[in-house]
Design a protein around this motif. Structure first.
Motif, PDB file in Angstrom:
ATOM      1  N   GLY A 502       3.115   9.429   6.098  1.00 25.09           N
ATOM      2  CA  GLY A 502       3.091   8.146   6.720  1.00 25.09           C
ATOM      3  C   GLY A 502       1.635   8.029   7.526  1.00 25.09           C
ATOM      4  N   ARG A 503       1.363   8.988   8.165  1.00 22.38           N
ATOM      5  CA  ARG A 503       0.043   8.707   9.199  1.00 22.38           C
ATOM      6  C   ARG A 503      -1.200   8.953   8.774  1.00 22.38           C
ATOM      7  NH1 ARG A 503       2.194   5.634  12.629  1.00 22.38           N
ATOM      8  NH2 ARG A 503       0.377   6.164  14.376  1.00 22.38           N
ATOM      9  N   LEU A 506      -5.392   5.684   4.195  1.00 26.08           N
ATOM     10  CA  LEU A 506      -4.805   5.303   2.982  1.00 26.08           C
ATOM     11  C   LEU A 506      -4.878   6.074   2.084  1.00 26.08           C
ATOM     12  CD1 LEU A 506      -3.563   2.552   2.173  1.00 26.08           C
ATOM     13  CD2 LEU A 506      -5.655   1.657   1.874  1.00 26.08           C
ATOM     14  N   ARG A 509      -2.757   9.124   1.932  1.00 24.41           N
ATOM     15  CA  ARG A 509      -1.353   8.623   1.692  1.00 24.41           C
ATOM     16  C   ARG A 509      -0.831   8.114   0.292  1.00 24.41           C
ATOM     17  NH1 ARG A 509      -0.541   3.593   4.555  1.00 24.41           N
ATOM     18  NH2 ARG A 509      -2.062   4.402   5.840  1.00 24.41           N
ATOM     19  N   LEU A 510      -1.691   7.494  -0.358  1.00 22.10           N
ATOM     20  CA  LEU A 510      -1.468   7.049  -1.478  1.00 22.10           C
ATOM     21  C   LEU A 510      -1.331   8.132  -2.509  1.00 22.10           C
ATOM     22  CD1 LEU A 510      -3.738   3.825  -1.797  1.00 22.10           C
ATOM     23  CD2 LEU A 510      -0.970   3.917  -2.265  1.00 22.10           C
ATOM     24  N   ARG A 513       1.829  10.234  -1.807  1.00 20.78           N
ATOM     25  CA  ARG A 513       3.005   9.461  -2.110  1.00 20.78           C
ATOM     26  C   ARG A 513       3.291   9.242  -3.952  1.00 20.78           C
ATOM     27  NH1 ARG A 513       3.966   5.511   1.801  1.00 20.78           N
ATOM     28  NH2 ARG A 513       4.481   6.790   3.636  1.00 20.78           N
ATOM     29  N   ASP A 514       2.019   9.140  -4.430  1.00 22.19           N
ATOM     30  CA  ASP A 514       1.749   9.160  -5.897  1.00 22.19           C
ATOM     31  C   ASP A 514       2.557  10.664  -6.561  1.00 22.19           C
ATOM     32  OD1 ASP A 514       1.196   7.969  -8.535  1.00 22.19           O
ATOM     33  OD2 ASP A 514      -0.026   9.518  -8.425  1.00 22.19           O
ATOM     34  N   ARG A 517       6.253  10.756  -5.940  1.00 21.53           N
ATOM     35  CA  ARG A 517       7.041   9.840  -6.777  1.00 21.53           C
ATOM     36  C   ARG A 517       6.934  10.405  -8.113  1.00 21.53           C
ATOM     37  NH1 ARG A 517       7.936   4.860  -5.968  1.00 21.53           N
ATOM     38  NH2 ARG A 517       6.985   4.454  -7.846  1.00 21.53           N
ATOM     39  N   ASP A 822      -2.004  -1.188  -9.970  1.00 22.46           N
ATOM     40  CA  ASP A 822      -1.809  -1.234  -8.555  1.00 22.46           C
ATOM     41  C   ASP A 822      -3.480  -1.202  -8.034  1.00 22.46           C
ATOM     42  OD1 ASP A 822       0.744  -0.641  -8.633  1.00 22.46           O
ATOM     43  OD2 ASP A 822       0.610   1.520  -8.282  1.00 22.46           O
ATOM     44  N   LEU A 826      -4.870  -3.682  -5.479  1.00 26.57           N
ATOM     45  CA  LEU A 826      -5.610  -3.570  -4.303  1.00 26.57           C
ATOM     46  C   LEU A 826      -7.135  -4.450  -4.373  1.00 26.57           C
ATOM     47  CD1 LEU A 826      -5.329   0.473  -4.346  1.00 26.57           C
ATOM     48  CD2 LEU A 826      -4.738  -1.228  -2.467  1.00 26.57           C
ATOM     49  N   THR A 835     -12.741   2.534  -2.283  1.00 29.67           N
ATOM     50  CA  THR A 835     -11.368   2.701  -1.837  1.00 29.67           C
ATOM     51  C   THR A 835     -10.492   3.330  -3.287  1.00 29.67           C
ATOM     52  OG1 THR A 835     -10.922   0.812  -0.164  1.00 29.67           O
ATOM     53  CG2 THR A 835      -9.150   1.816  -1.130  1.00 29.67           C
TER      54      THR A 835
ATOM     55  N   ILE B 102       2.447  -2.242  -3.971  1.00 28.73           N
ATOM     56  CA  ILE B 102       2.073  -0.969  -4.539  1.00 28.73           C
ATOM     57  C   ILE B 102       3.503  -0.051  -4.260  1.00 28.73           C
ATOM     58  CG2 ILE B 102       0.640   1.046  -3.774  1.00 28.73           C
ATOM     59  CD1 ILE B 102      -1.125  -1.500  -4.465  1.00 28.73           C
ATOM     60  N   PRO B 103       3.583   0.362  -5.313  1.00 27.85           N
ATOM     61  CA  PRO B 103       5.041   1.230  -5.406  1.00 27.85           C
ATOM     62  C   PRO B 103       5.239   2.413  -4.468  1.00 27.85           C
ATOM     63  CG  PRO B 103       3.989   1.586  -7.406  1.00 27.85           C
ATOM     64  CD  PRO B 103       3.213   0.629  -6.739  1.00 27.85           C
ATOM     65  N   SER B 104       3.979   2.883  -4.022  1.00 26.59           N
ATOM     66  CA  SER B 104       4.323   4.175  -3.226  1.00 26.59           C
ATOM     67  C   SER B 104       3.936   3.718  -1.828  1.00 26.59           C
ATOM     68  CB  SER B 104       2.988   5.236  -3.935  1.00 26.59           C
ATOM     69  OG  SER B 104       1.869   4.532  -3.846  1.00 26.59           O
ATOM     70  N   LEU B 105       3.883   2.516  -1.454  1.00 28.49           N
ATOM     71  CA  LEU B 105       3.769   2.217  -0.064  1.00 28.49           C
ATOM     72  C   LEU B 105       4.978   1.717   0.312  1.00 28.49           C
ATOM     73  CD1 LEU B 105       0.112   0.861  -0.011  1.00 28.49           C
ATOM     74  CD2 LEU B 105       0.869   3.130   0.845  1.00 28.49           C
ATOM     75  N   GLU B 109       3.847  -0.877   4.870  1.00 30.53           N
ATOM     76  CA  GLU B 109       2.364  -0.394   4.525  1.00 30.53           C
ATOM     77  C   GLU B 109       1.708  -1.317   3.633  1.00 30.53           C
ATOM     78  OE1 GLU B 109       2.950   4.499   5.265  1.00 30.53           O
ATOM     79  OE2 GLU B 109       3.620   3.743   3.148  1.00 30.53           O
ATOM     80  N   LEU B 113      -1.775  -3.396   4.253  1.00 29.58           N
ATOM     81  CA  LEU B 113      -2.888  -2.688   3.653  1.00 29.58           C
ATOM     82  C   LEU B 113      -4.104  -3.630   3.719  1.00 29.58           C
ATOM     83  CD1 LEU B 113      -3.058  -0.866   1.384  1.00 29.58           C
ATOM     84  CD2 LEU B 113      -2.468  -2.421  -0.273  1.00 29.58           C
ATOM     85  N   GLU B 116      -5.811  -2.464   6.821  1.00 34.18           N
ATOM     86  CA  GLU B 116      -6.080  -1.114   6.877  1.00 34.18           C
ATOM     87  C   GLU B 116      -7.354  -0.970   6.136  1.00 34.18           C
ATOM     88  OE1 GLU B 116      -3.734   2.526   6.476  1.00 34.18           O
ATOM     89  OE2 GLU B 116      -1.878   1.220   6.390  1.00 34.18           O
ATOM     90  N   LEU B 117      -7.254  -1.657   5.047  1.00 30.60           N
ATOM     91  CA  LEU B 117      -8.505  -1.700   4.026  1.00 30.60           C
ATOM     92  C   LEU B 117      -9.680  -2.571   4.912  1.00 30.60           C
ATOM     93  CD1 LEU B 117      -7.289  -2.886   0.749  1.00 30.60           C
ATOM     94  CD2 LEU B 117      -8.030  -0.833   1.304  1.00 30.60           C
ATOM     95  N   LEU B 122      -4.775   1.578  12.776  1.00 29.50           N
ATOM     96  CA  LEU B 122      -3.644   1.811  11.926  1.00 29.50           C
ATOM     97  C   LEU B 122      -2.171   0.916  12.969  1.00 29.50           C
ATOM     98  CD1 LEU B 122      -2.220   2.936   9.261  1.00 29.50           C
ATOM     99  CD2 LEU B 122      -1.688   5.030  10.641  1.00 29.50           C
ATOM    100  N   ARG B 126      -0.338  -2.076  11.643  1.00 32.23           N
ATOM    101  CA  ARG B 126       1.238  -1.888  11.474  1.00 32.23           C
ATOM    102  C   ARG B 126       2.172  -2.886  12.473  1.00 32.23           C
ATOM    103  NH1 ARG B 126       2.299   3.647   9.295  1.00 32.23           N
ATOM    104  NH2 ARG B 126       0.915   3.617   7.634  1.00 32.23           N
TER     105      ARG B 126
END
Lengths: 917, 243
Positions: A502-503, A506, A509-510, A513-514, A517, A822, A826, A835, B102-105, B109, B113, B116-117, B122, B126
């Motif tokens: 979470g922290r 980006l 984190r992505l 998480r990928d 998942r 995705d 983005l 990115t 985005i499924p993983s966020l 988040e 996004l 953040e971009l 952060l 948020r």
């Protein structure tokens, strides 16, 4: 339904034929797989590459090895030219040979060889005798070692003796320039000879059995056997048999009775003639093939490597086909059918990979042979291109099995899909099964324990035999449990990583998480990386520990950076000294001499020295066959000698005490304490020759009685060198003496030059001396322990690193391909190109690092255990060597490299709309 | 939110042709349109009329082959790639039909996004995202992943993402296409509310009752604006115009 309303077949549609149904399902799977491969060529190409790469390497290696290896049949021309046979005598006994004549020997001693008709009993085989018994013309062939001198250089070389003008010799060598030698004083220089520096024109000198003669180079030639020179035969080491009729197996056996080995063209081309000759067949090379167990191990190893490489690709591929699988399920496909659908693809791709790789491997192998021939002029010429269809079939089977193994777990996982989610395009992470992480830790700990106890007790008992079946089984079971246990905890670890992300920035984190998942795919990739990293770490630990032991046991022979030249045969000590002096002008060179002469090429007689103080004959002492009353201190059989030199030189080399120096100056023979007799003792010193291959026949040359005295030191061997001293390696010196003391006992020859170079011998000087010095001499520079096998480290790291890199990149590429939507999202909300690259790089880094770090942990246990096994309990040292540098270079460096590569090759801007043209 | 006198979005004689020669498809033919701050404009038309292409061109996802597109007075063709990225992050937001989260966020988040971009800290990002979720009335779902949200909740999160960070233009492509009617109404109410608060909105839809939420409706057919005069009186009257 027909128009009449009757069924088109008498069988009901759903009649169940189990076997037909099974094959029908496979047929459908293969048809779907074939179309899927056609539709997704990129994905298929990637899998073909991953499966095919190891196969290509093996196929290329096999082609190279088979082609380079020259069989008897392939070597017919180089062995016997255009003749019917090549015959040569081996001994005074009758011969039992393999059909092709490449091997002789066998069970039991055979009777003495018969004398050729017309020859006197005991006479050597002659051309006339052979002609009489074979009825053909026999032509001599010689192949001998000689010393070639040209300019200030002297090298050893092989001379092929044939008469190239005679068509019977055609093919044994090929003249490229000039003309064939017509007298014994003419030679041709071959490509191998030229590569070794022999001039291709002018005059050179040949030294054979102590005789030197000048010869003229009359041209150049190519010799398949890589001999340096081609000349007319000198005597005969064998004969070509020239006649119209072939030499059949019965005639070969007949000639064997005369003590002749026969390589017959007819028998080599048609070996079935000797098929019923059991003893001959047992001598045949083919009768002792590589054991099946070795082939099995190699095949299993190859399957594992391919499965590791291709596993992640199949995993990602299966996950990309979720929608197609979902549609199949919605149409009634069962789980086994889904598995077959994916396994069908693996089967097809494996077969395609094998076919492509085998063809490509053959081409690469042949190209490698050509490069080898071009770059290695002194190597024996290879045979014609050799492809073995059996090996090809084996590789095909390996590819298919490996593909099925690689695809099996992904297929099983993919077949357990949740239809609604799949059809909606959702991916929801599965819950980590409760208890699995704990069970995994327990299993891993158990595996580590089993692995350890399988090796350690046998070592503690003083036995290093870890090759018996229960221990191998325990090691295998332990390793599997350790690996499997860690894999069981991996889903939980990945889930935790996703939660903790979470922290994170980006991109990371992505990626985290990928990975979290897509655990099904991630675990397959992690398994491949983990296994590879673990094997790599284990191999590096084992190797580093062995090297540490070697280094610890190494004893320097000279002060660091200093050098020595050991002289053999007829090499010229003065010439060697000149070469050294020219390369290092300020060098001090001390010559260490021995009593007697050095062994001479072409003779089996060796100089020897015997010393005895009792009562026996010189002959008996030389043969060491005397009774105890002889009090033999040293004999030629022990290989010892008397080192002769100036007192100061000897004192410097052996670090002699003042007392010992005084004894030498007084003309005494100084013996090590081991040979002590009370007080100065009259010692008989005998010199002469011993024929090593003639029943140790002894010829006494000289004998003298010298006053001998024991040295104040226990032995005249080496100690740890100091900067100002040298040690003496080589044969154990039985005694030391001055030249004056041993006068009359025969020649004193320089056996070694000890070189003291101010500041040490530079690398340039070392290279110069090595190039210029007689190649019979041995030039050494003390550089401390040299890990000559350092390349093993590099190869281990490179091979495993490559596997890691490929597995990581494949996983990343598949992940990126899956997340195209995705990426477009983005981009649509303003994510810059970097990115997306950062996300790809992070994906590679996360997948690679998780697998590699787990692999590092797992690899430590078998690595340390292997280190113990290889070094016999660390050779009394306390721990295994963990080469953190190379290990971290692989487990950290490779994922980071993969991250950089992934970032570089990822397209920054995906299309944001469907239609772009 | 823009305080200038420029329209939030201006399309001037925009053309978009896909392909060349006899296979060329003219998706847009000289389309002109202005959307003012606080205004929600609906675009209607039959399938293949060029609605989505219009939205893609308006949002700089696609480049026009003719004409001009201006956002807050800035002509898009004059902007470089990085400037366009910045524009998407700071000025306009997209809402897609297929719930492109985005499924993983998590929802939070996803919403944060763009910030953040854009390099926003952060914590700040948020906080802004939480406020945006609050606005679309799903603050309690901030820590859920998309698959844990219903379609309507996902679409609200998408609207929050399109508006977070004081952005002034929302481009919505059939935002209710994947939703049931009740959820769809709720989403449109949210979108309407954002426009009432000062944002400009361009809504592509083929349902007249959804277009009724707009201040103005334009009709496209074969890439040409056939009617841009009407306000969104009633769904029935809109339907009459479309037919």
């Amino acid at each position: 339904m027909s128009s009449s309303g009757e069924r088109m077949t008498d069988h009901p549609i759903h009649e169940n034929h189990a076997i037909a149904g099974y094959f029908g399902a496979w047929r459908l799977s293969l048809r779907l797989a074939r179309r899927d491969i056609r539709r997704h060529r990129g994905r298929a190409l990637l899998v073909v590459l991953l499966v095919g790469l190891p196969l290509l390497i093996v196929a290329a290696g096999a082609t190279f090895a088979y082609t380079r290896d020259v069989s008897s049949k392939e070597g017919l021309t180089r062995t016997m030219g255009a003749a019917q046979a090549y015959l040569y005598p081996v001994d005074q006994w009758q011969v039992r040979q393999s059909p092709d004549g490449s091997t002789t020997g066998g069970d039991g001693l055979l009777p003495r060889a018969s004398t050729l008709p017309g020859a006197r009993p005991g006479r050597a085989v002659t051309a006339a005798g052979l002609q009489g018994v074979t009825g053909g013309e026999v032509l001599p062939v010689s192949n001998r070692s000689t010393r070639v001198q040209f300019g200030d250089r002297k090298i050893s070389a092989q001379v092929l003796g044939i008469d190239g003008r005679n068509p019977a010799y055609r093919g044994m060598a090929r003249r490229t320039t000039g003309r064939w030698p017509t007298t014994p004083d003419e030679v041709l220089v071959t490509r191998a000879g030229k590569a070794r520096g022999i001039p291709s024109q002018g005059r050179i000198r040949l030294s054979e059995a102590g005789k030197i003669r000048a010869v003229t180079v009359v041209g150049t030639a190519a010799a398949p056997g890589a001999e340096a020179l081609v000349a007319l035969p000198v005597g005969a080491d064998g004969w070509l048999l020239k006649r119209d009729t072939p030499v059949d197996w019965a005639e070969v056996k007949q000639l064997n009775r005369y003590g002749l080995v026969v390589q017959s063209r007819s028998v080599i081309e048609h070996p079935s003639q000797a098929a019923n000759d059991g003893p001959a067949q047992r001598l045949s090379y083919d009768a002792n093939p590589v054991p099946a167990s070795v082939w099995t191990l190699l095949a299993v190893g190859l399957v594992i490597v391919i499965a590791m490489l291709a596993g992640p690709a199949f995993g990602a591929s299966a996950s990309r086909q979720r929608h197609a699988l979902g549609l199949l399920v919605s149409n009634g496909a069962t789980r086994p059918q889904l598995r077959r659908y994916l396994l069908g693809q693996a089967l097809l791709l494996g077969a395609i990979s094998a076919l492509v790789s085998i063809v490509a491997g053959a081409v690469v192998g042949w190209a490698a042979i050509r490069v080898h021939v071009a770059m290695s002029p002194t190597a024996v010429a290879p045979g014609p291109l050799e492809l073995r269809w059996r090996s090809g079939v084996l590789l095909l089977l390996i590819a298919i099995v490996a593909s099925l193994v690689a695809a099996y777990i992904p297929a099983v996982a993919a077949a357990r899909l949740r239809l609604i989610e799949v059809l909606r395009g959702q991916v929801s992470p599965r819950t980590v099964r409760a208890g699995w992480p704990v069970a995994g830790v327990v299993l891993a700990a158990g595996g580590a324990f089993l692995l350890w106890v399988a090796i350690v007790p046998s070592l503690d008992a003083g036995s290093r035999n870890v090759s018996n079946l229960p221990i191998i089984g325990a090691i295998g079971l332990g390793a599997a449990a350790l690996f499997g246990g860690v894999l069981m905890t991996t889903p939980w670890l990945l889930a935790q990583l996703g939660r903790a992300a979470g922290r994170f920035p980006l991109a990371i984190r992505l990626a985290a998480r990928d990975v979290s998942r897509q655990r099904g795919r991630a675990v397959a990739t992690t398994a491949a990386i983990l296994g590879t990293a673990a094997l790599c770490c284990a191999a590096l630990i084992g190797y580093a520990t062995v090297q540490r032991d070697y280094a610890a046991e190494y004893t320097p022979q000279l002060p660091m950076g200093q050098a020595s030249v050991d002289l053999y045969g007829d090499s010229d000590a003065a010439a060697a000294e000149r070469v050294v002096q020219k390369a290092i002008p300020r060098a001090e060179i001390a010559a260490v001499s021995v009593l007697g002469s050095r062994p001479t090429l072409g003779t089996s007689s060796e100089w020897g020295v015997a010393m005895y103080s009792g009562t026996c004959t010189d002959q008996e002492a030389m043969q060491a066959a005397a009774s105890d009353s002889c009090h033999i201190v040293s004999s030629p059989l022990a290989g010892n000698t008397i080192v002769v030199g100036d007192v100061d030189d000897l004192a410097r080399v052996f670090r002699l005490s003042d007392t010992d120096r005084r004894q030498l100056r007084d003309g005494r023979l100084l013996l090590p304490t081991a040979g002590r007799r009370d007080g100065p003792t009259p010692m008989h010193v005998v010199t002469g020759t011993v024929d090593r291959f003639g029943d140790d026949r002894v010829k006494v040359a000289a004998s003298k009685v010298l006053p001998a005295i024991a040295s104040t030191q226990s032995s005249l061997t080496y100690a740890a060198p100091k900067d100002d001293t040298y040690v003496m390696s080589g044969p154990f010196p039985a005694g030391l003496a001055t030249p004056a003391a041993v006068r009359g006992l025969g020649a004193v020859s320089v056996a070694r030059l000890v070189i003291s170079a101010p500041g040490g011998v530079s690398a340039d000087a070392q290279r110069t001396i090595a190039e210029r010095i007689d190649d019979a001499d041995r030039f050494c520079v003390e550089r401390g322990y040299q890990d000559d096998n350092r390349w093993v480290f590099v190869i281990i790291g490179a091979v495993f690193g490559l596997l890691l890199l490929v597995a990581t990149l494949v996983s990343t590429a598949m992940s990126q391909a899956e997340s195209r939507a995705d990426s477009a999202t983005l981009a649509s909300i303003g994510a810059p190109g970097r990115t997306r690259r950062a996300i790809a790089a992070s994906n590679a880094a996360v997948v690679g690092l998780v697998g590699a770090l787990l692999g590092l942990v797992v690899g430590l246990v078998p690595g340390i255990a292997a280190a113990r096994a290889l070094t016999g309990g660390f050779g009394g040292r306390s721990a295994a060597v963990i080469p953190w540098g190379p290990m971290l270079a692989v487990v950290l460096g490779v994922p980071l490299l993969a991250a950089i590569l992934a970032g570089l090759v990822t397209r920054g801007r995906p299309p944001m709309t469907r239609r772009t043209t | 939110m823009s305080t200038t006198t420029h329209p939030a979005l201006l399309l001037d004689g925009v053309e978009r042709t896909h392909g060349t020669g006899p296979t060329a498809v003219h998706a847009l033919r000289g389309v002109s349109l202005a959307v003012e701050p606080g205004e929600l404009v609906a675009v209607m038309g039959p399938s293949g009329s060029g609605k989505s292409t219009l939205l893609n061109v308006a949002g700089a996802l696609d480049a026009p082959t003719g004409g001009r597109v201006l956002i807050d007075g800035q002509e898009l063709s004059a902007l470089g790639r990085k400037q366009l990225d910045r524009l998407r992050r700071r000025t306009m937001g997209f809402v897609f039909q297929d719930l492109n989260l985005i499924p993983s966020l998590t929802a939070l988040e996803n919403v944060s996004l763009p910030l953040e971009l854009d390099g926003v800290a952060l914590r700040t990002a948020r906080a802004a995202a939480r406020a945006a979720l609050d606005k679309v009335r799903i603050p309690e779902l901030a820590d859920r992943f998309p698959e844990q949200l219903s379609g309507g909740q996902q679409q609200r999160a998408a609207i929050a993402r399109a508006l977070v960070g004081d952005r002034s233009l929302v481009l919505a492509d059939e935002p209710t296409g994947a939703l049931d009617s009740t959820t769809g109404e709720a989403v449109l109410r949210t979108l309407r509310q954002q426009c009432d608060d000062g944002a400009a909105g361009l809504l592509v839809t083929h349902e007249s009752r959804h277009a009724a939420w707009a201040d103005r409706v334009i009709f496209l057919r074969d890439g040409v604006v056939v009617d841009s005069t009407g306000d969104a009186a009633t769904p029935e009257s809109l339907l009459d115009r479309v037919v």
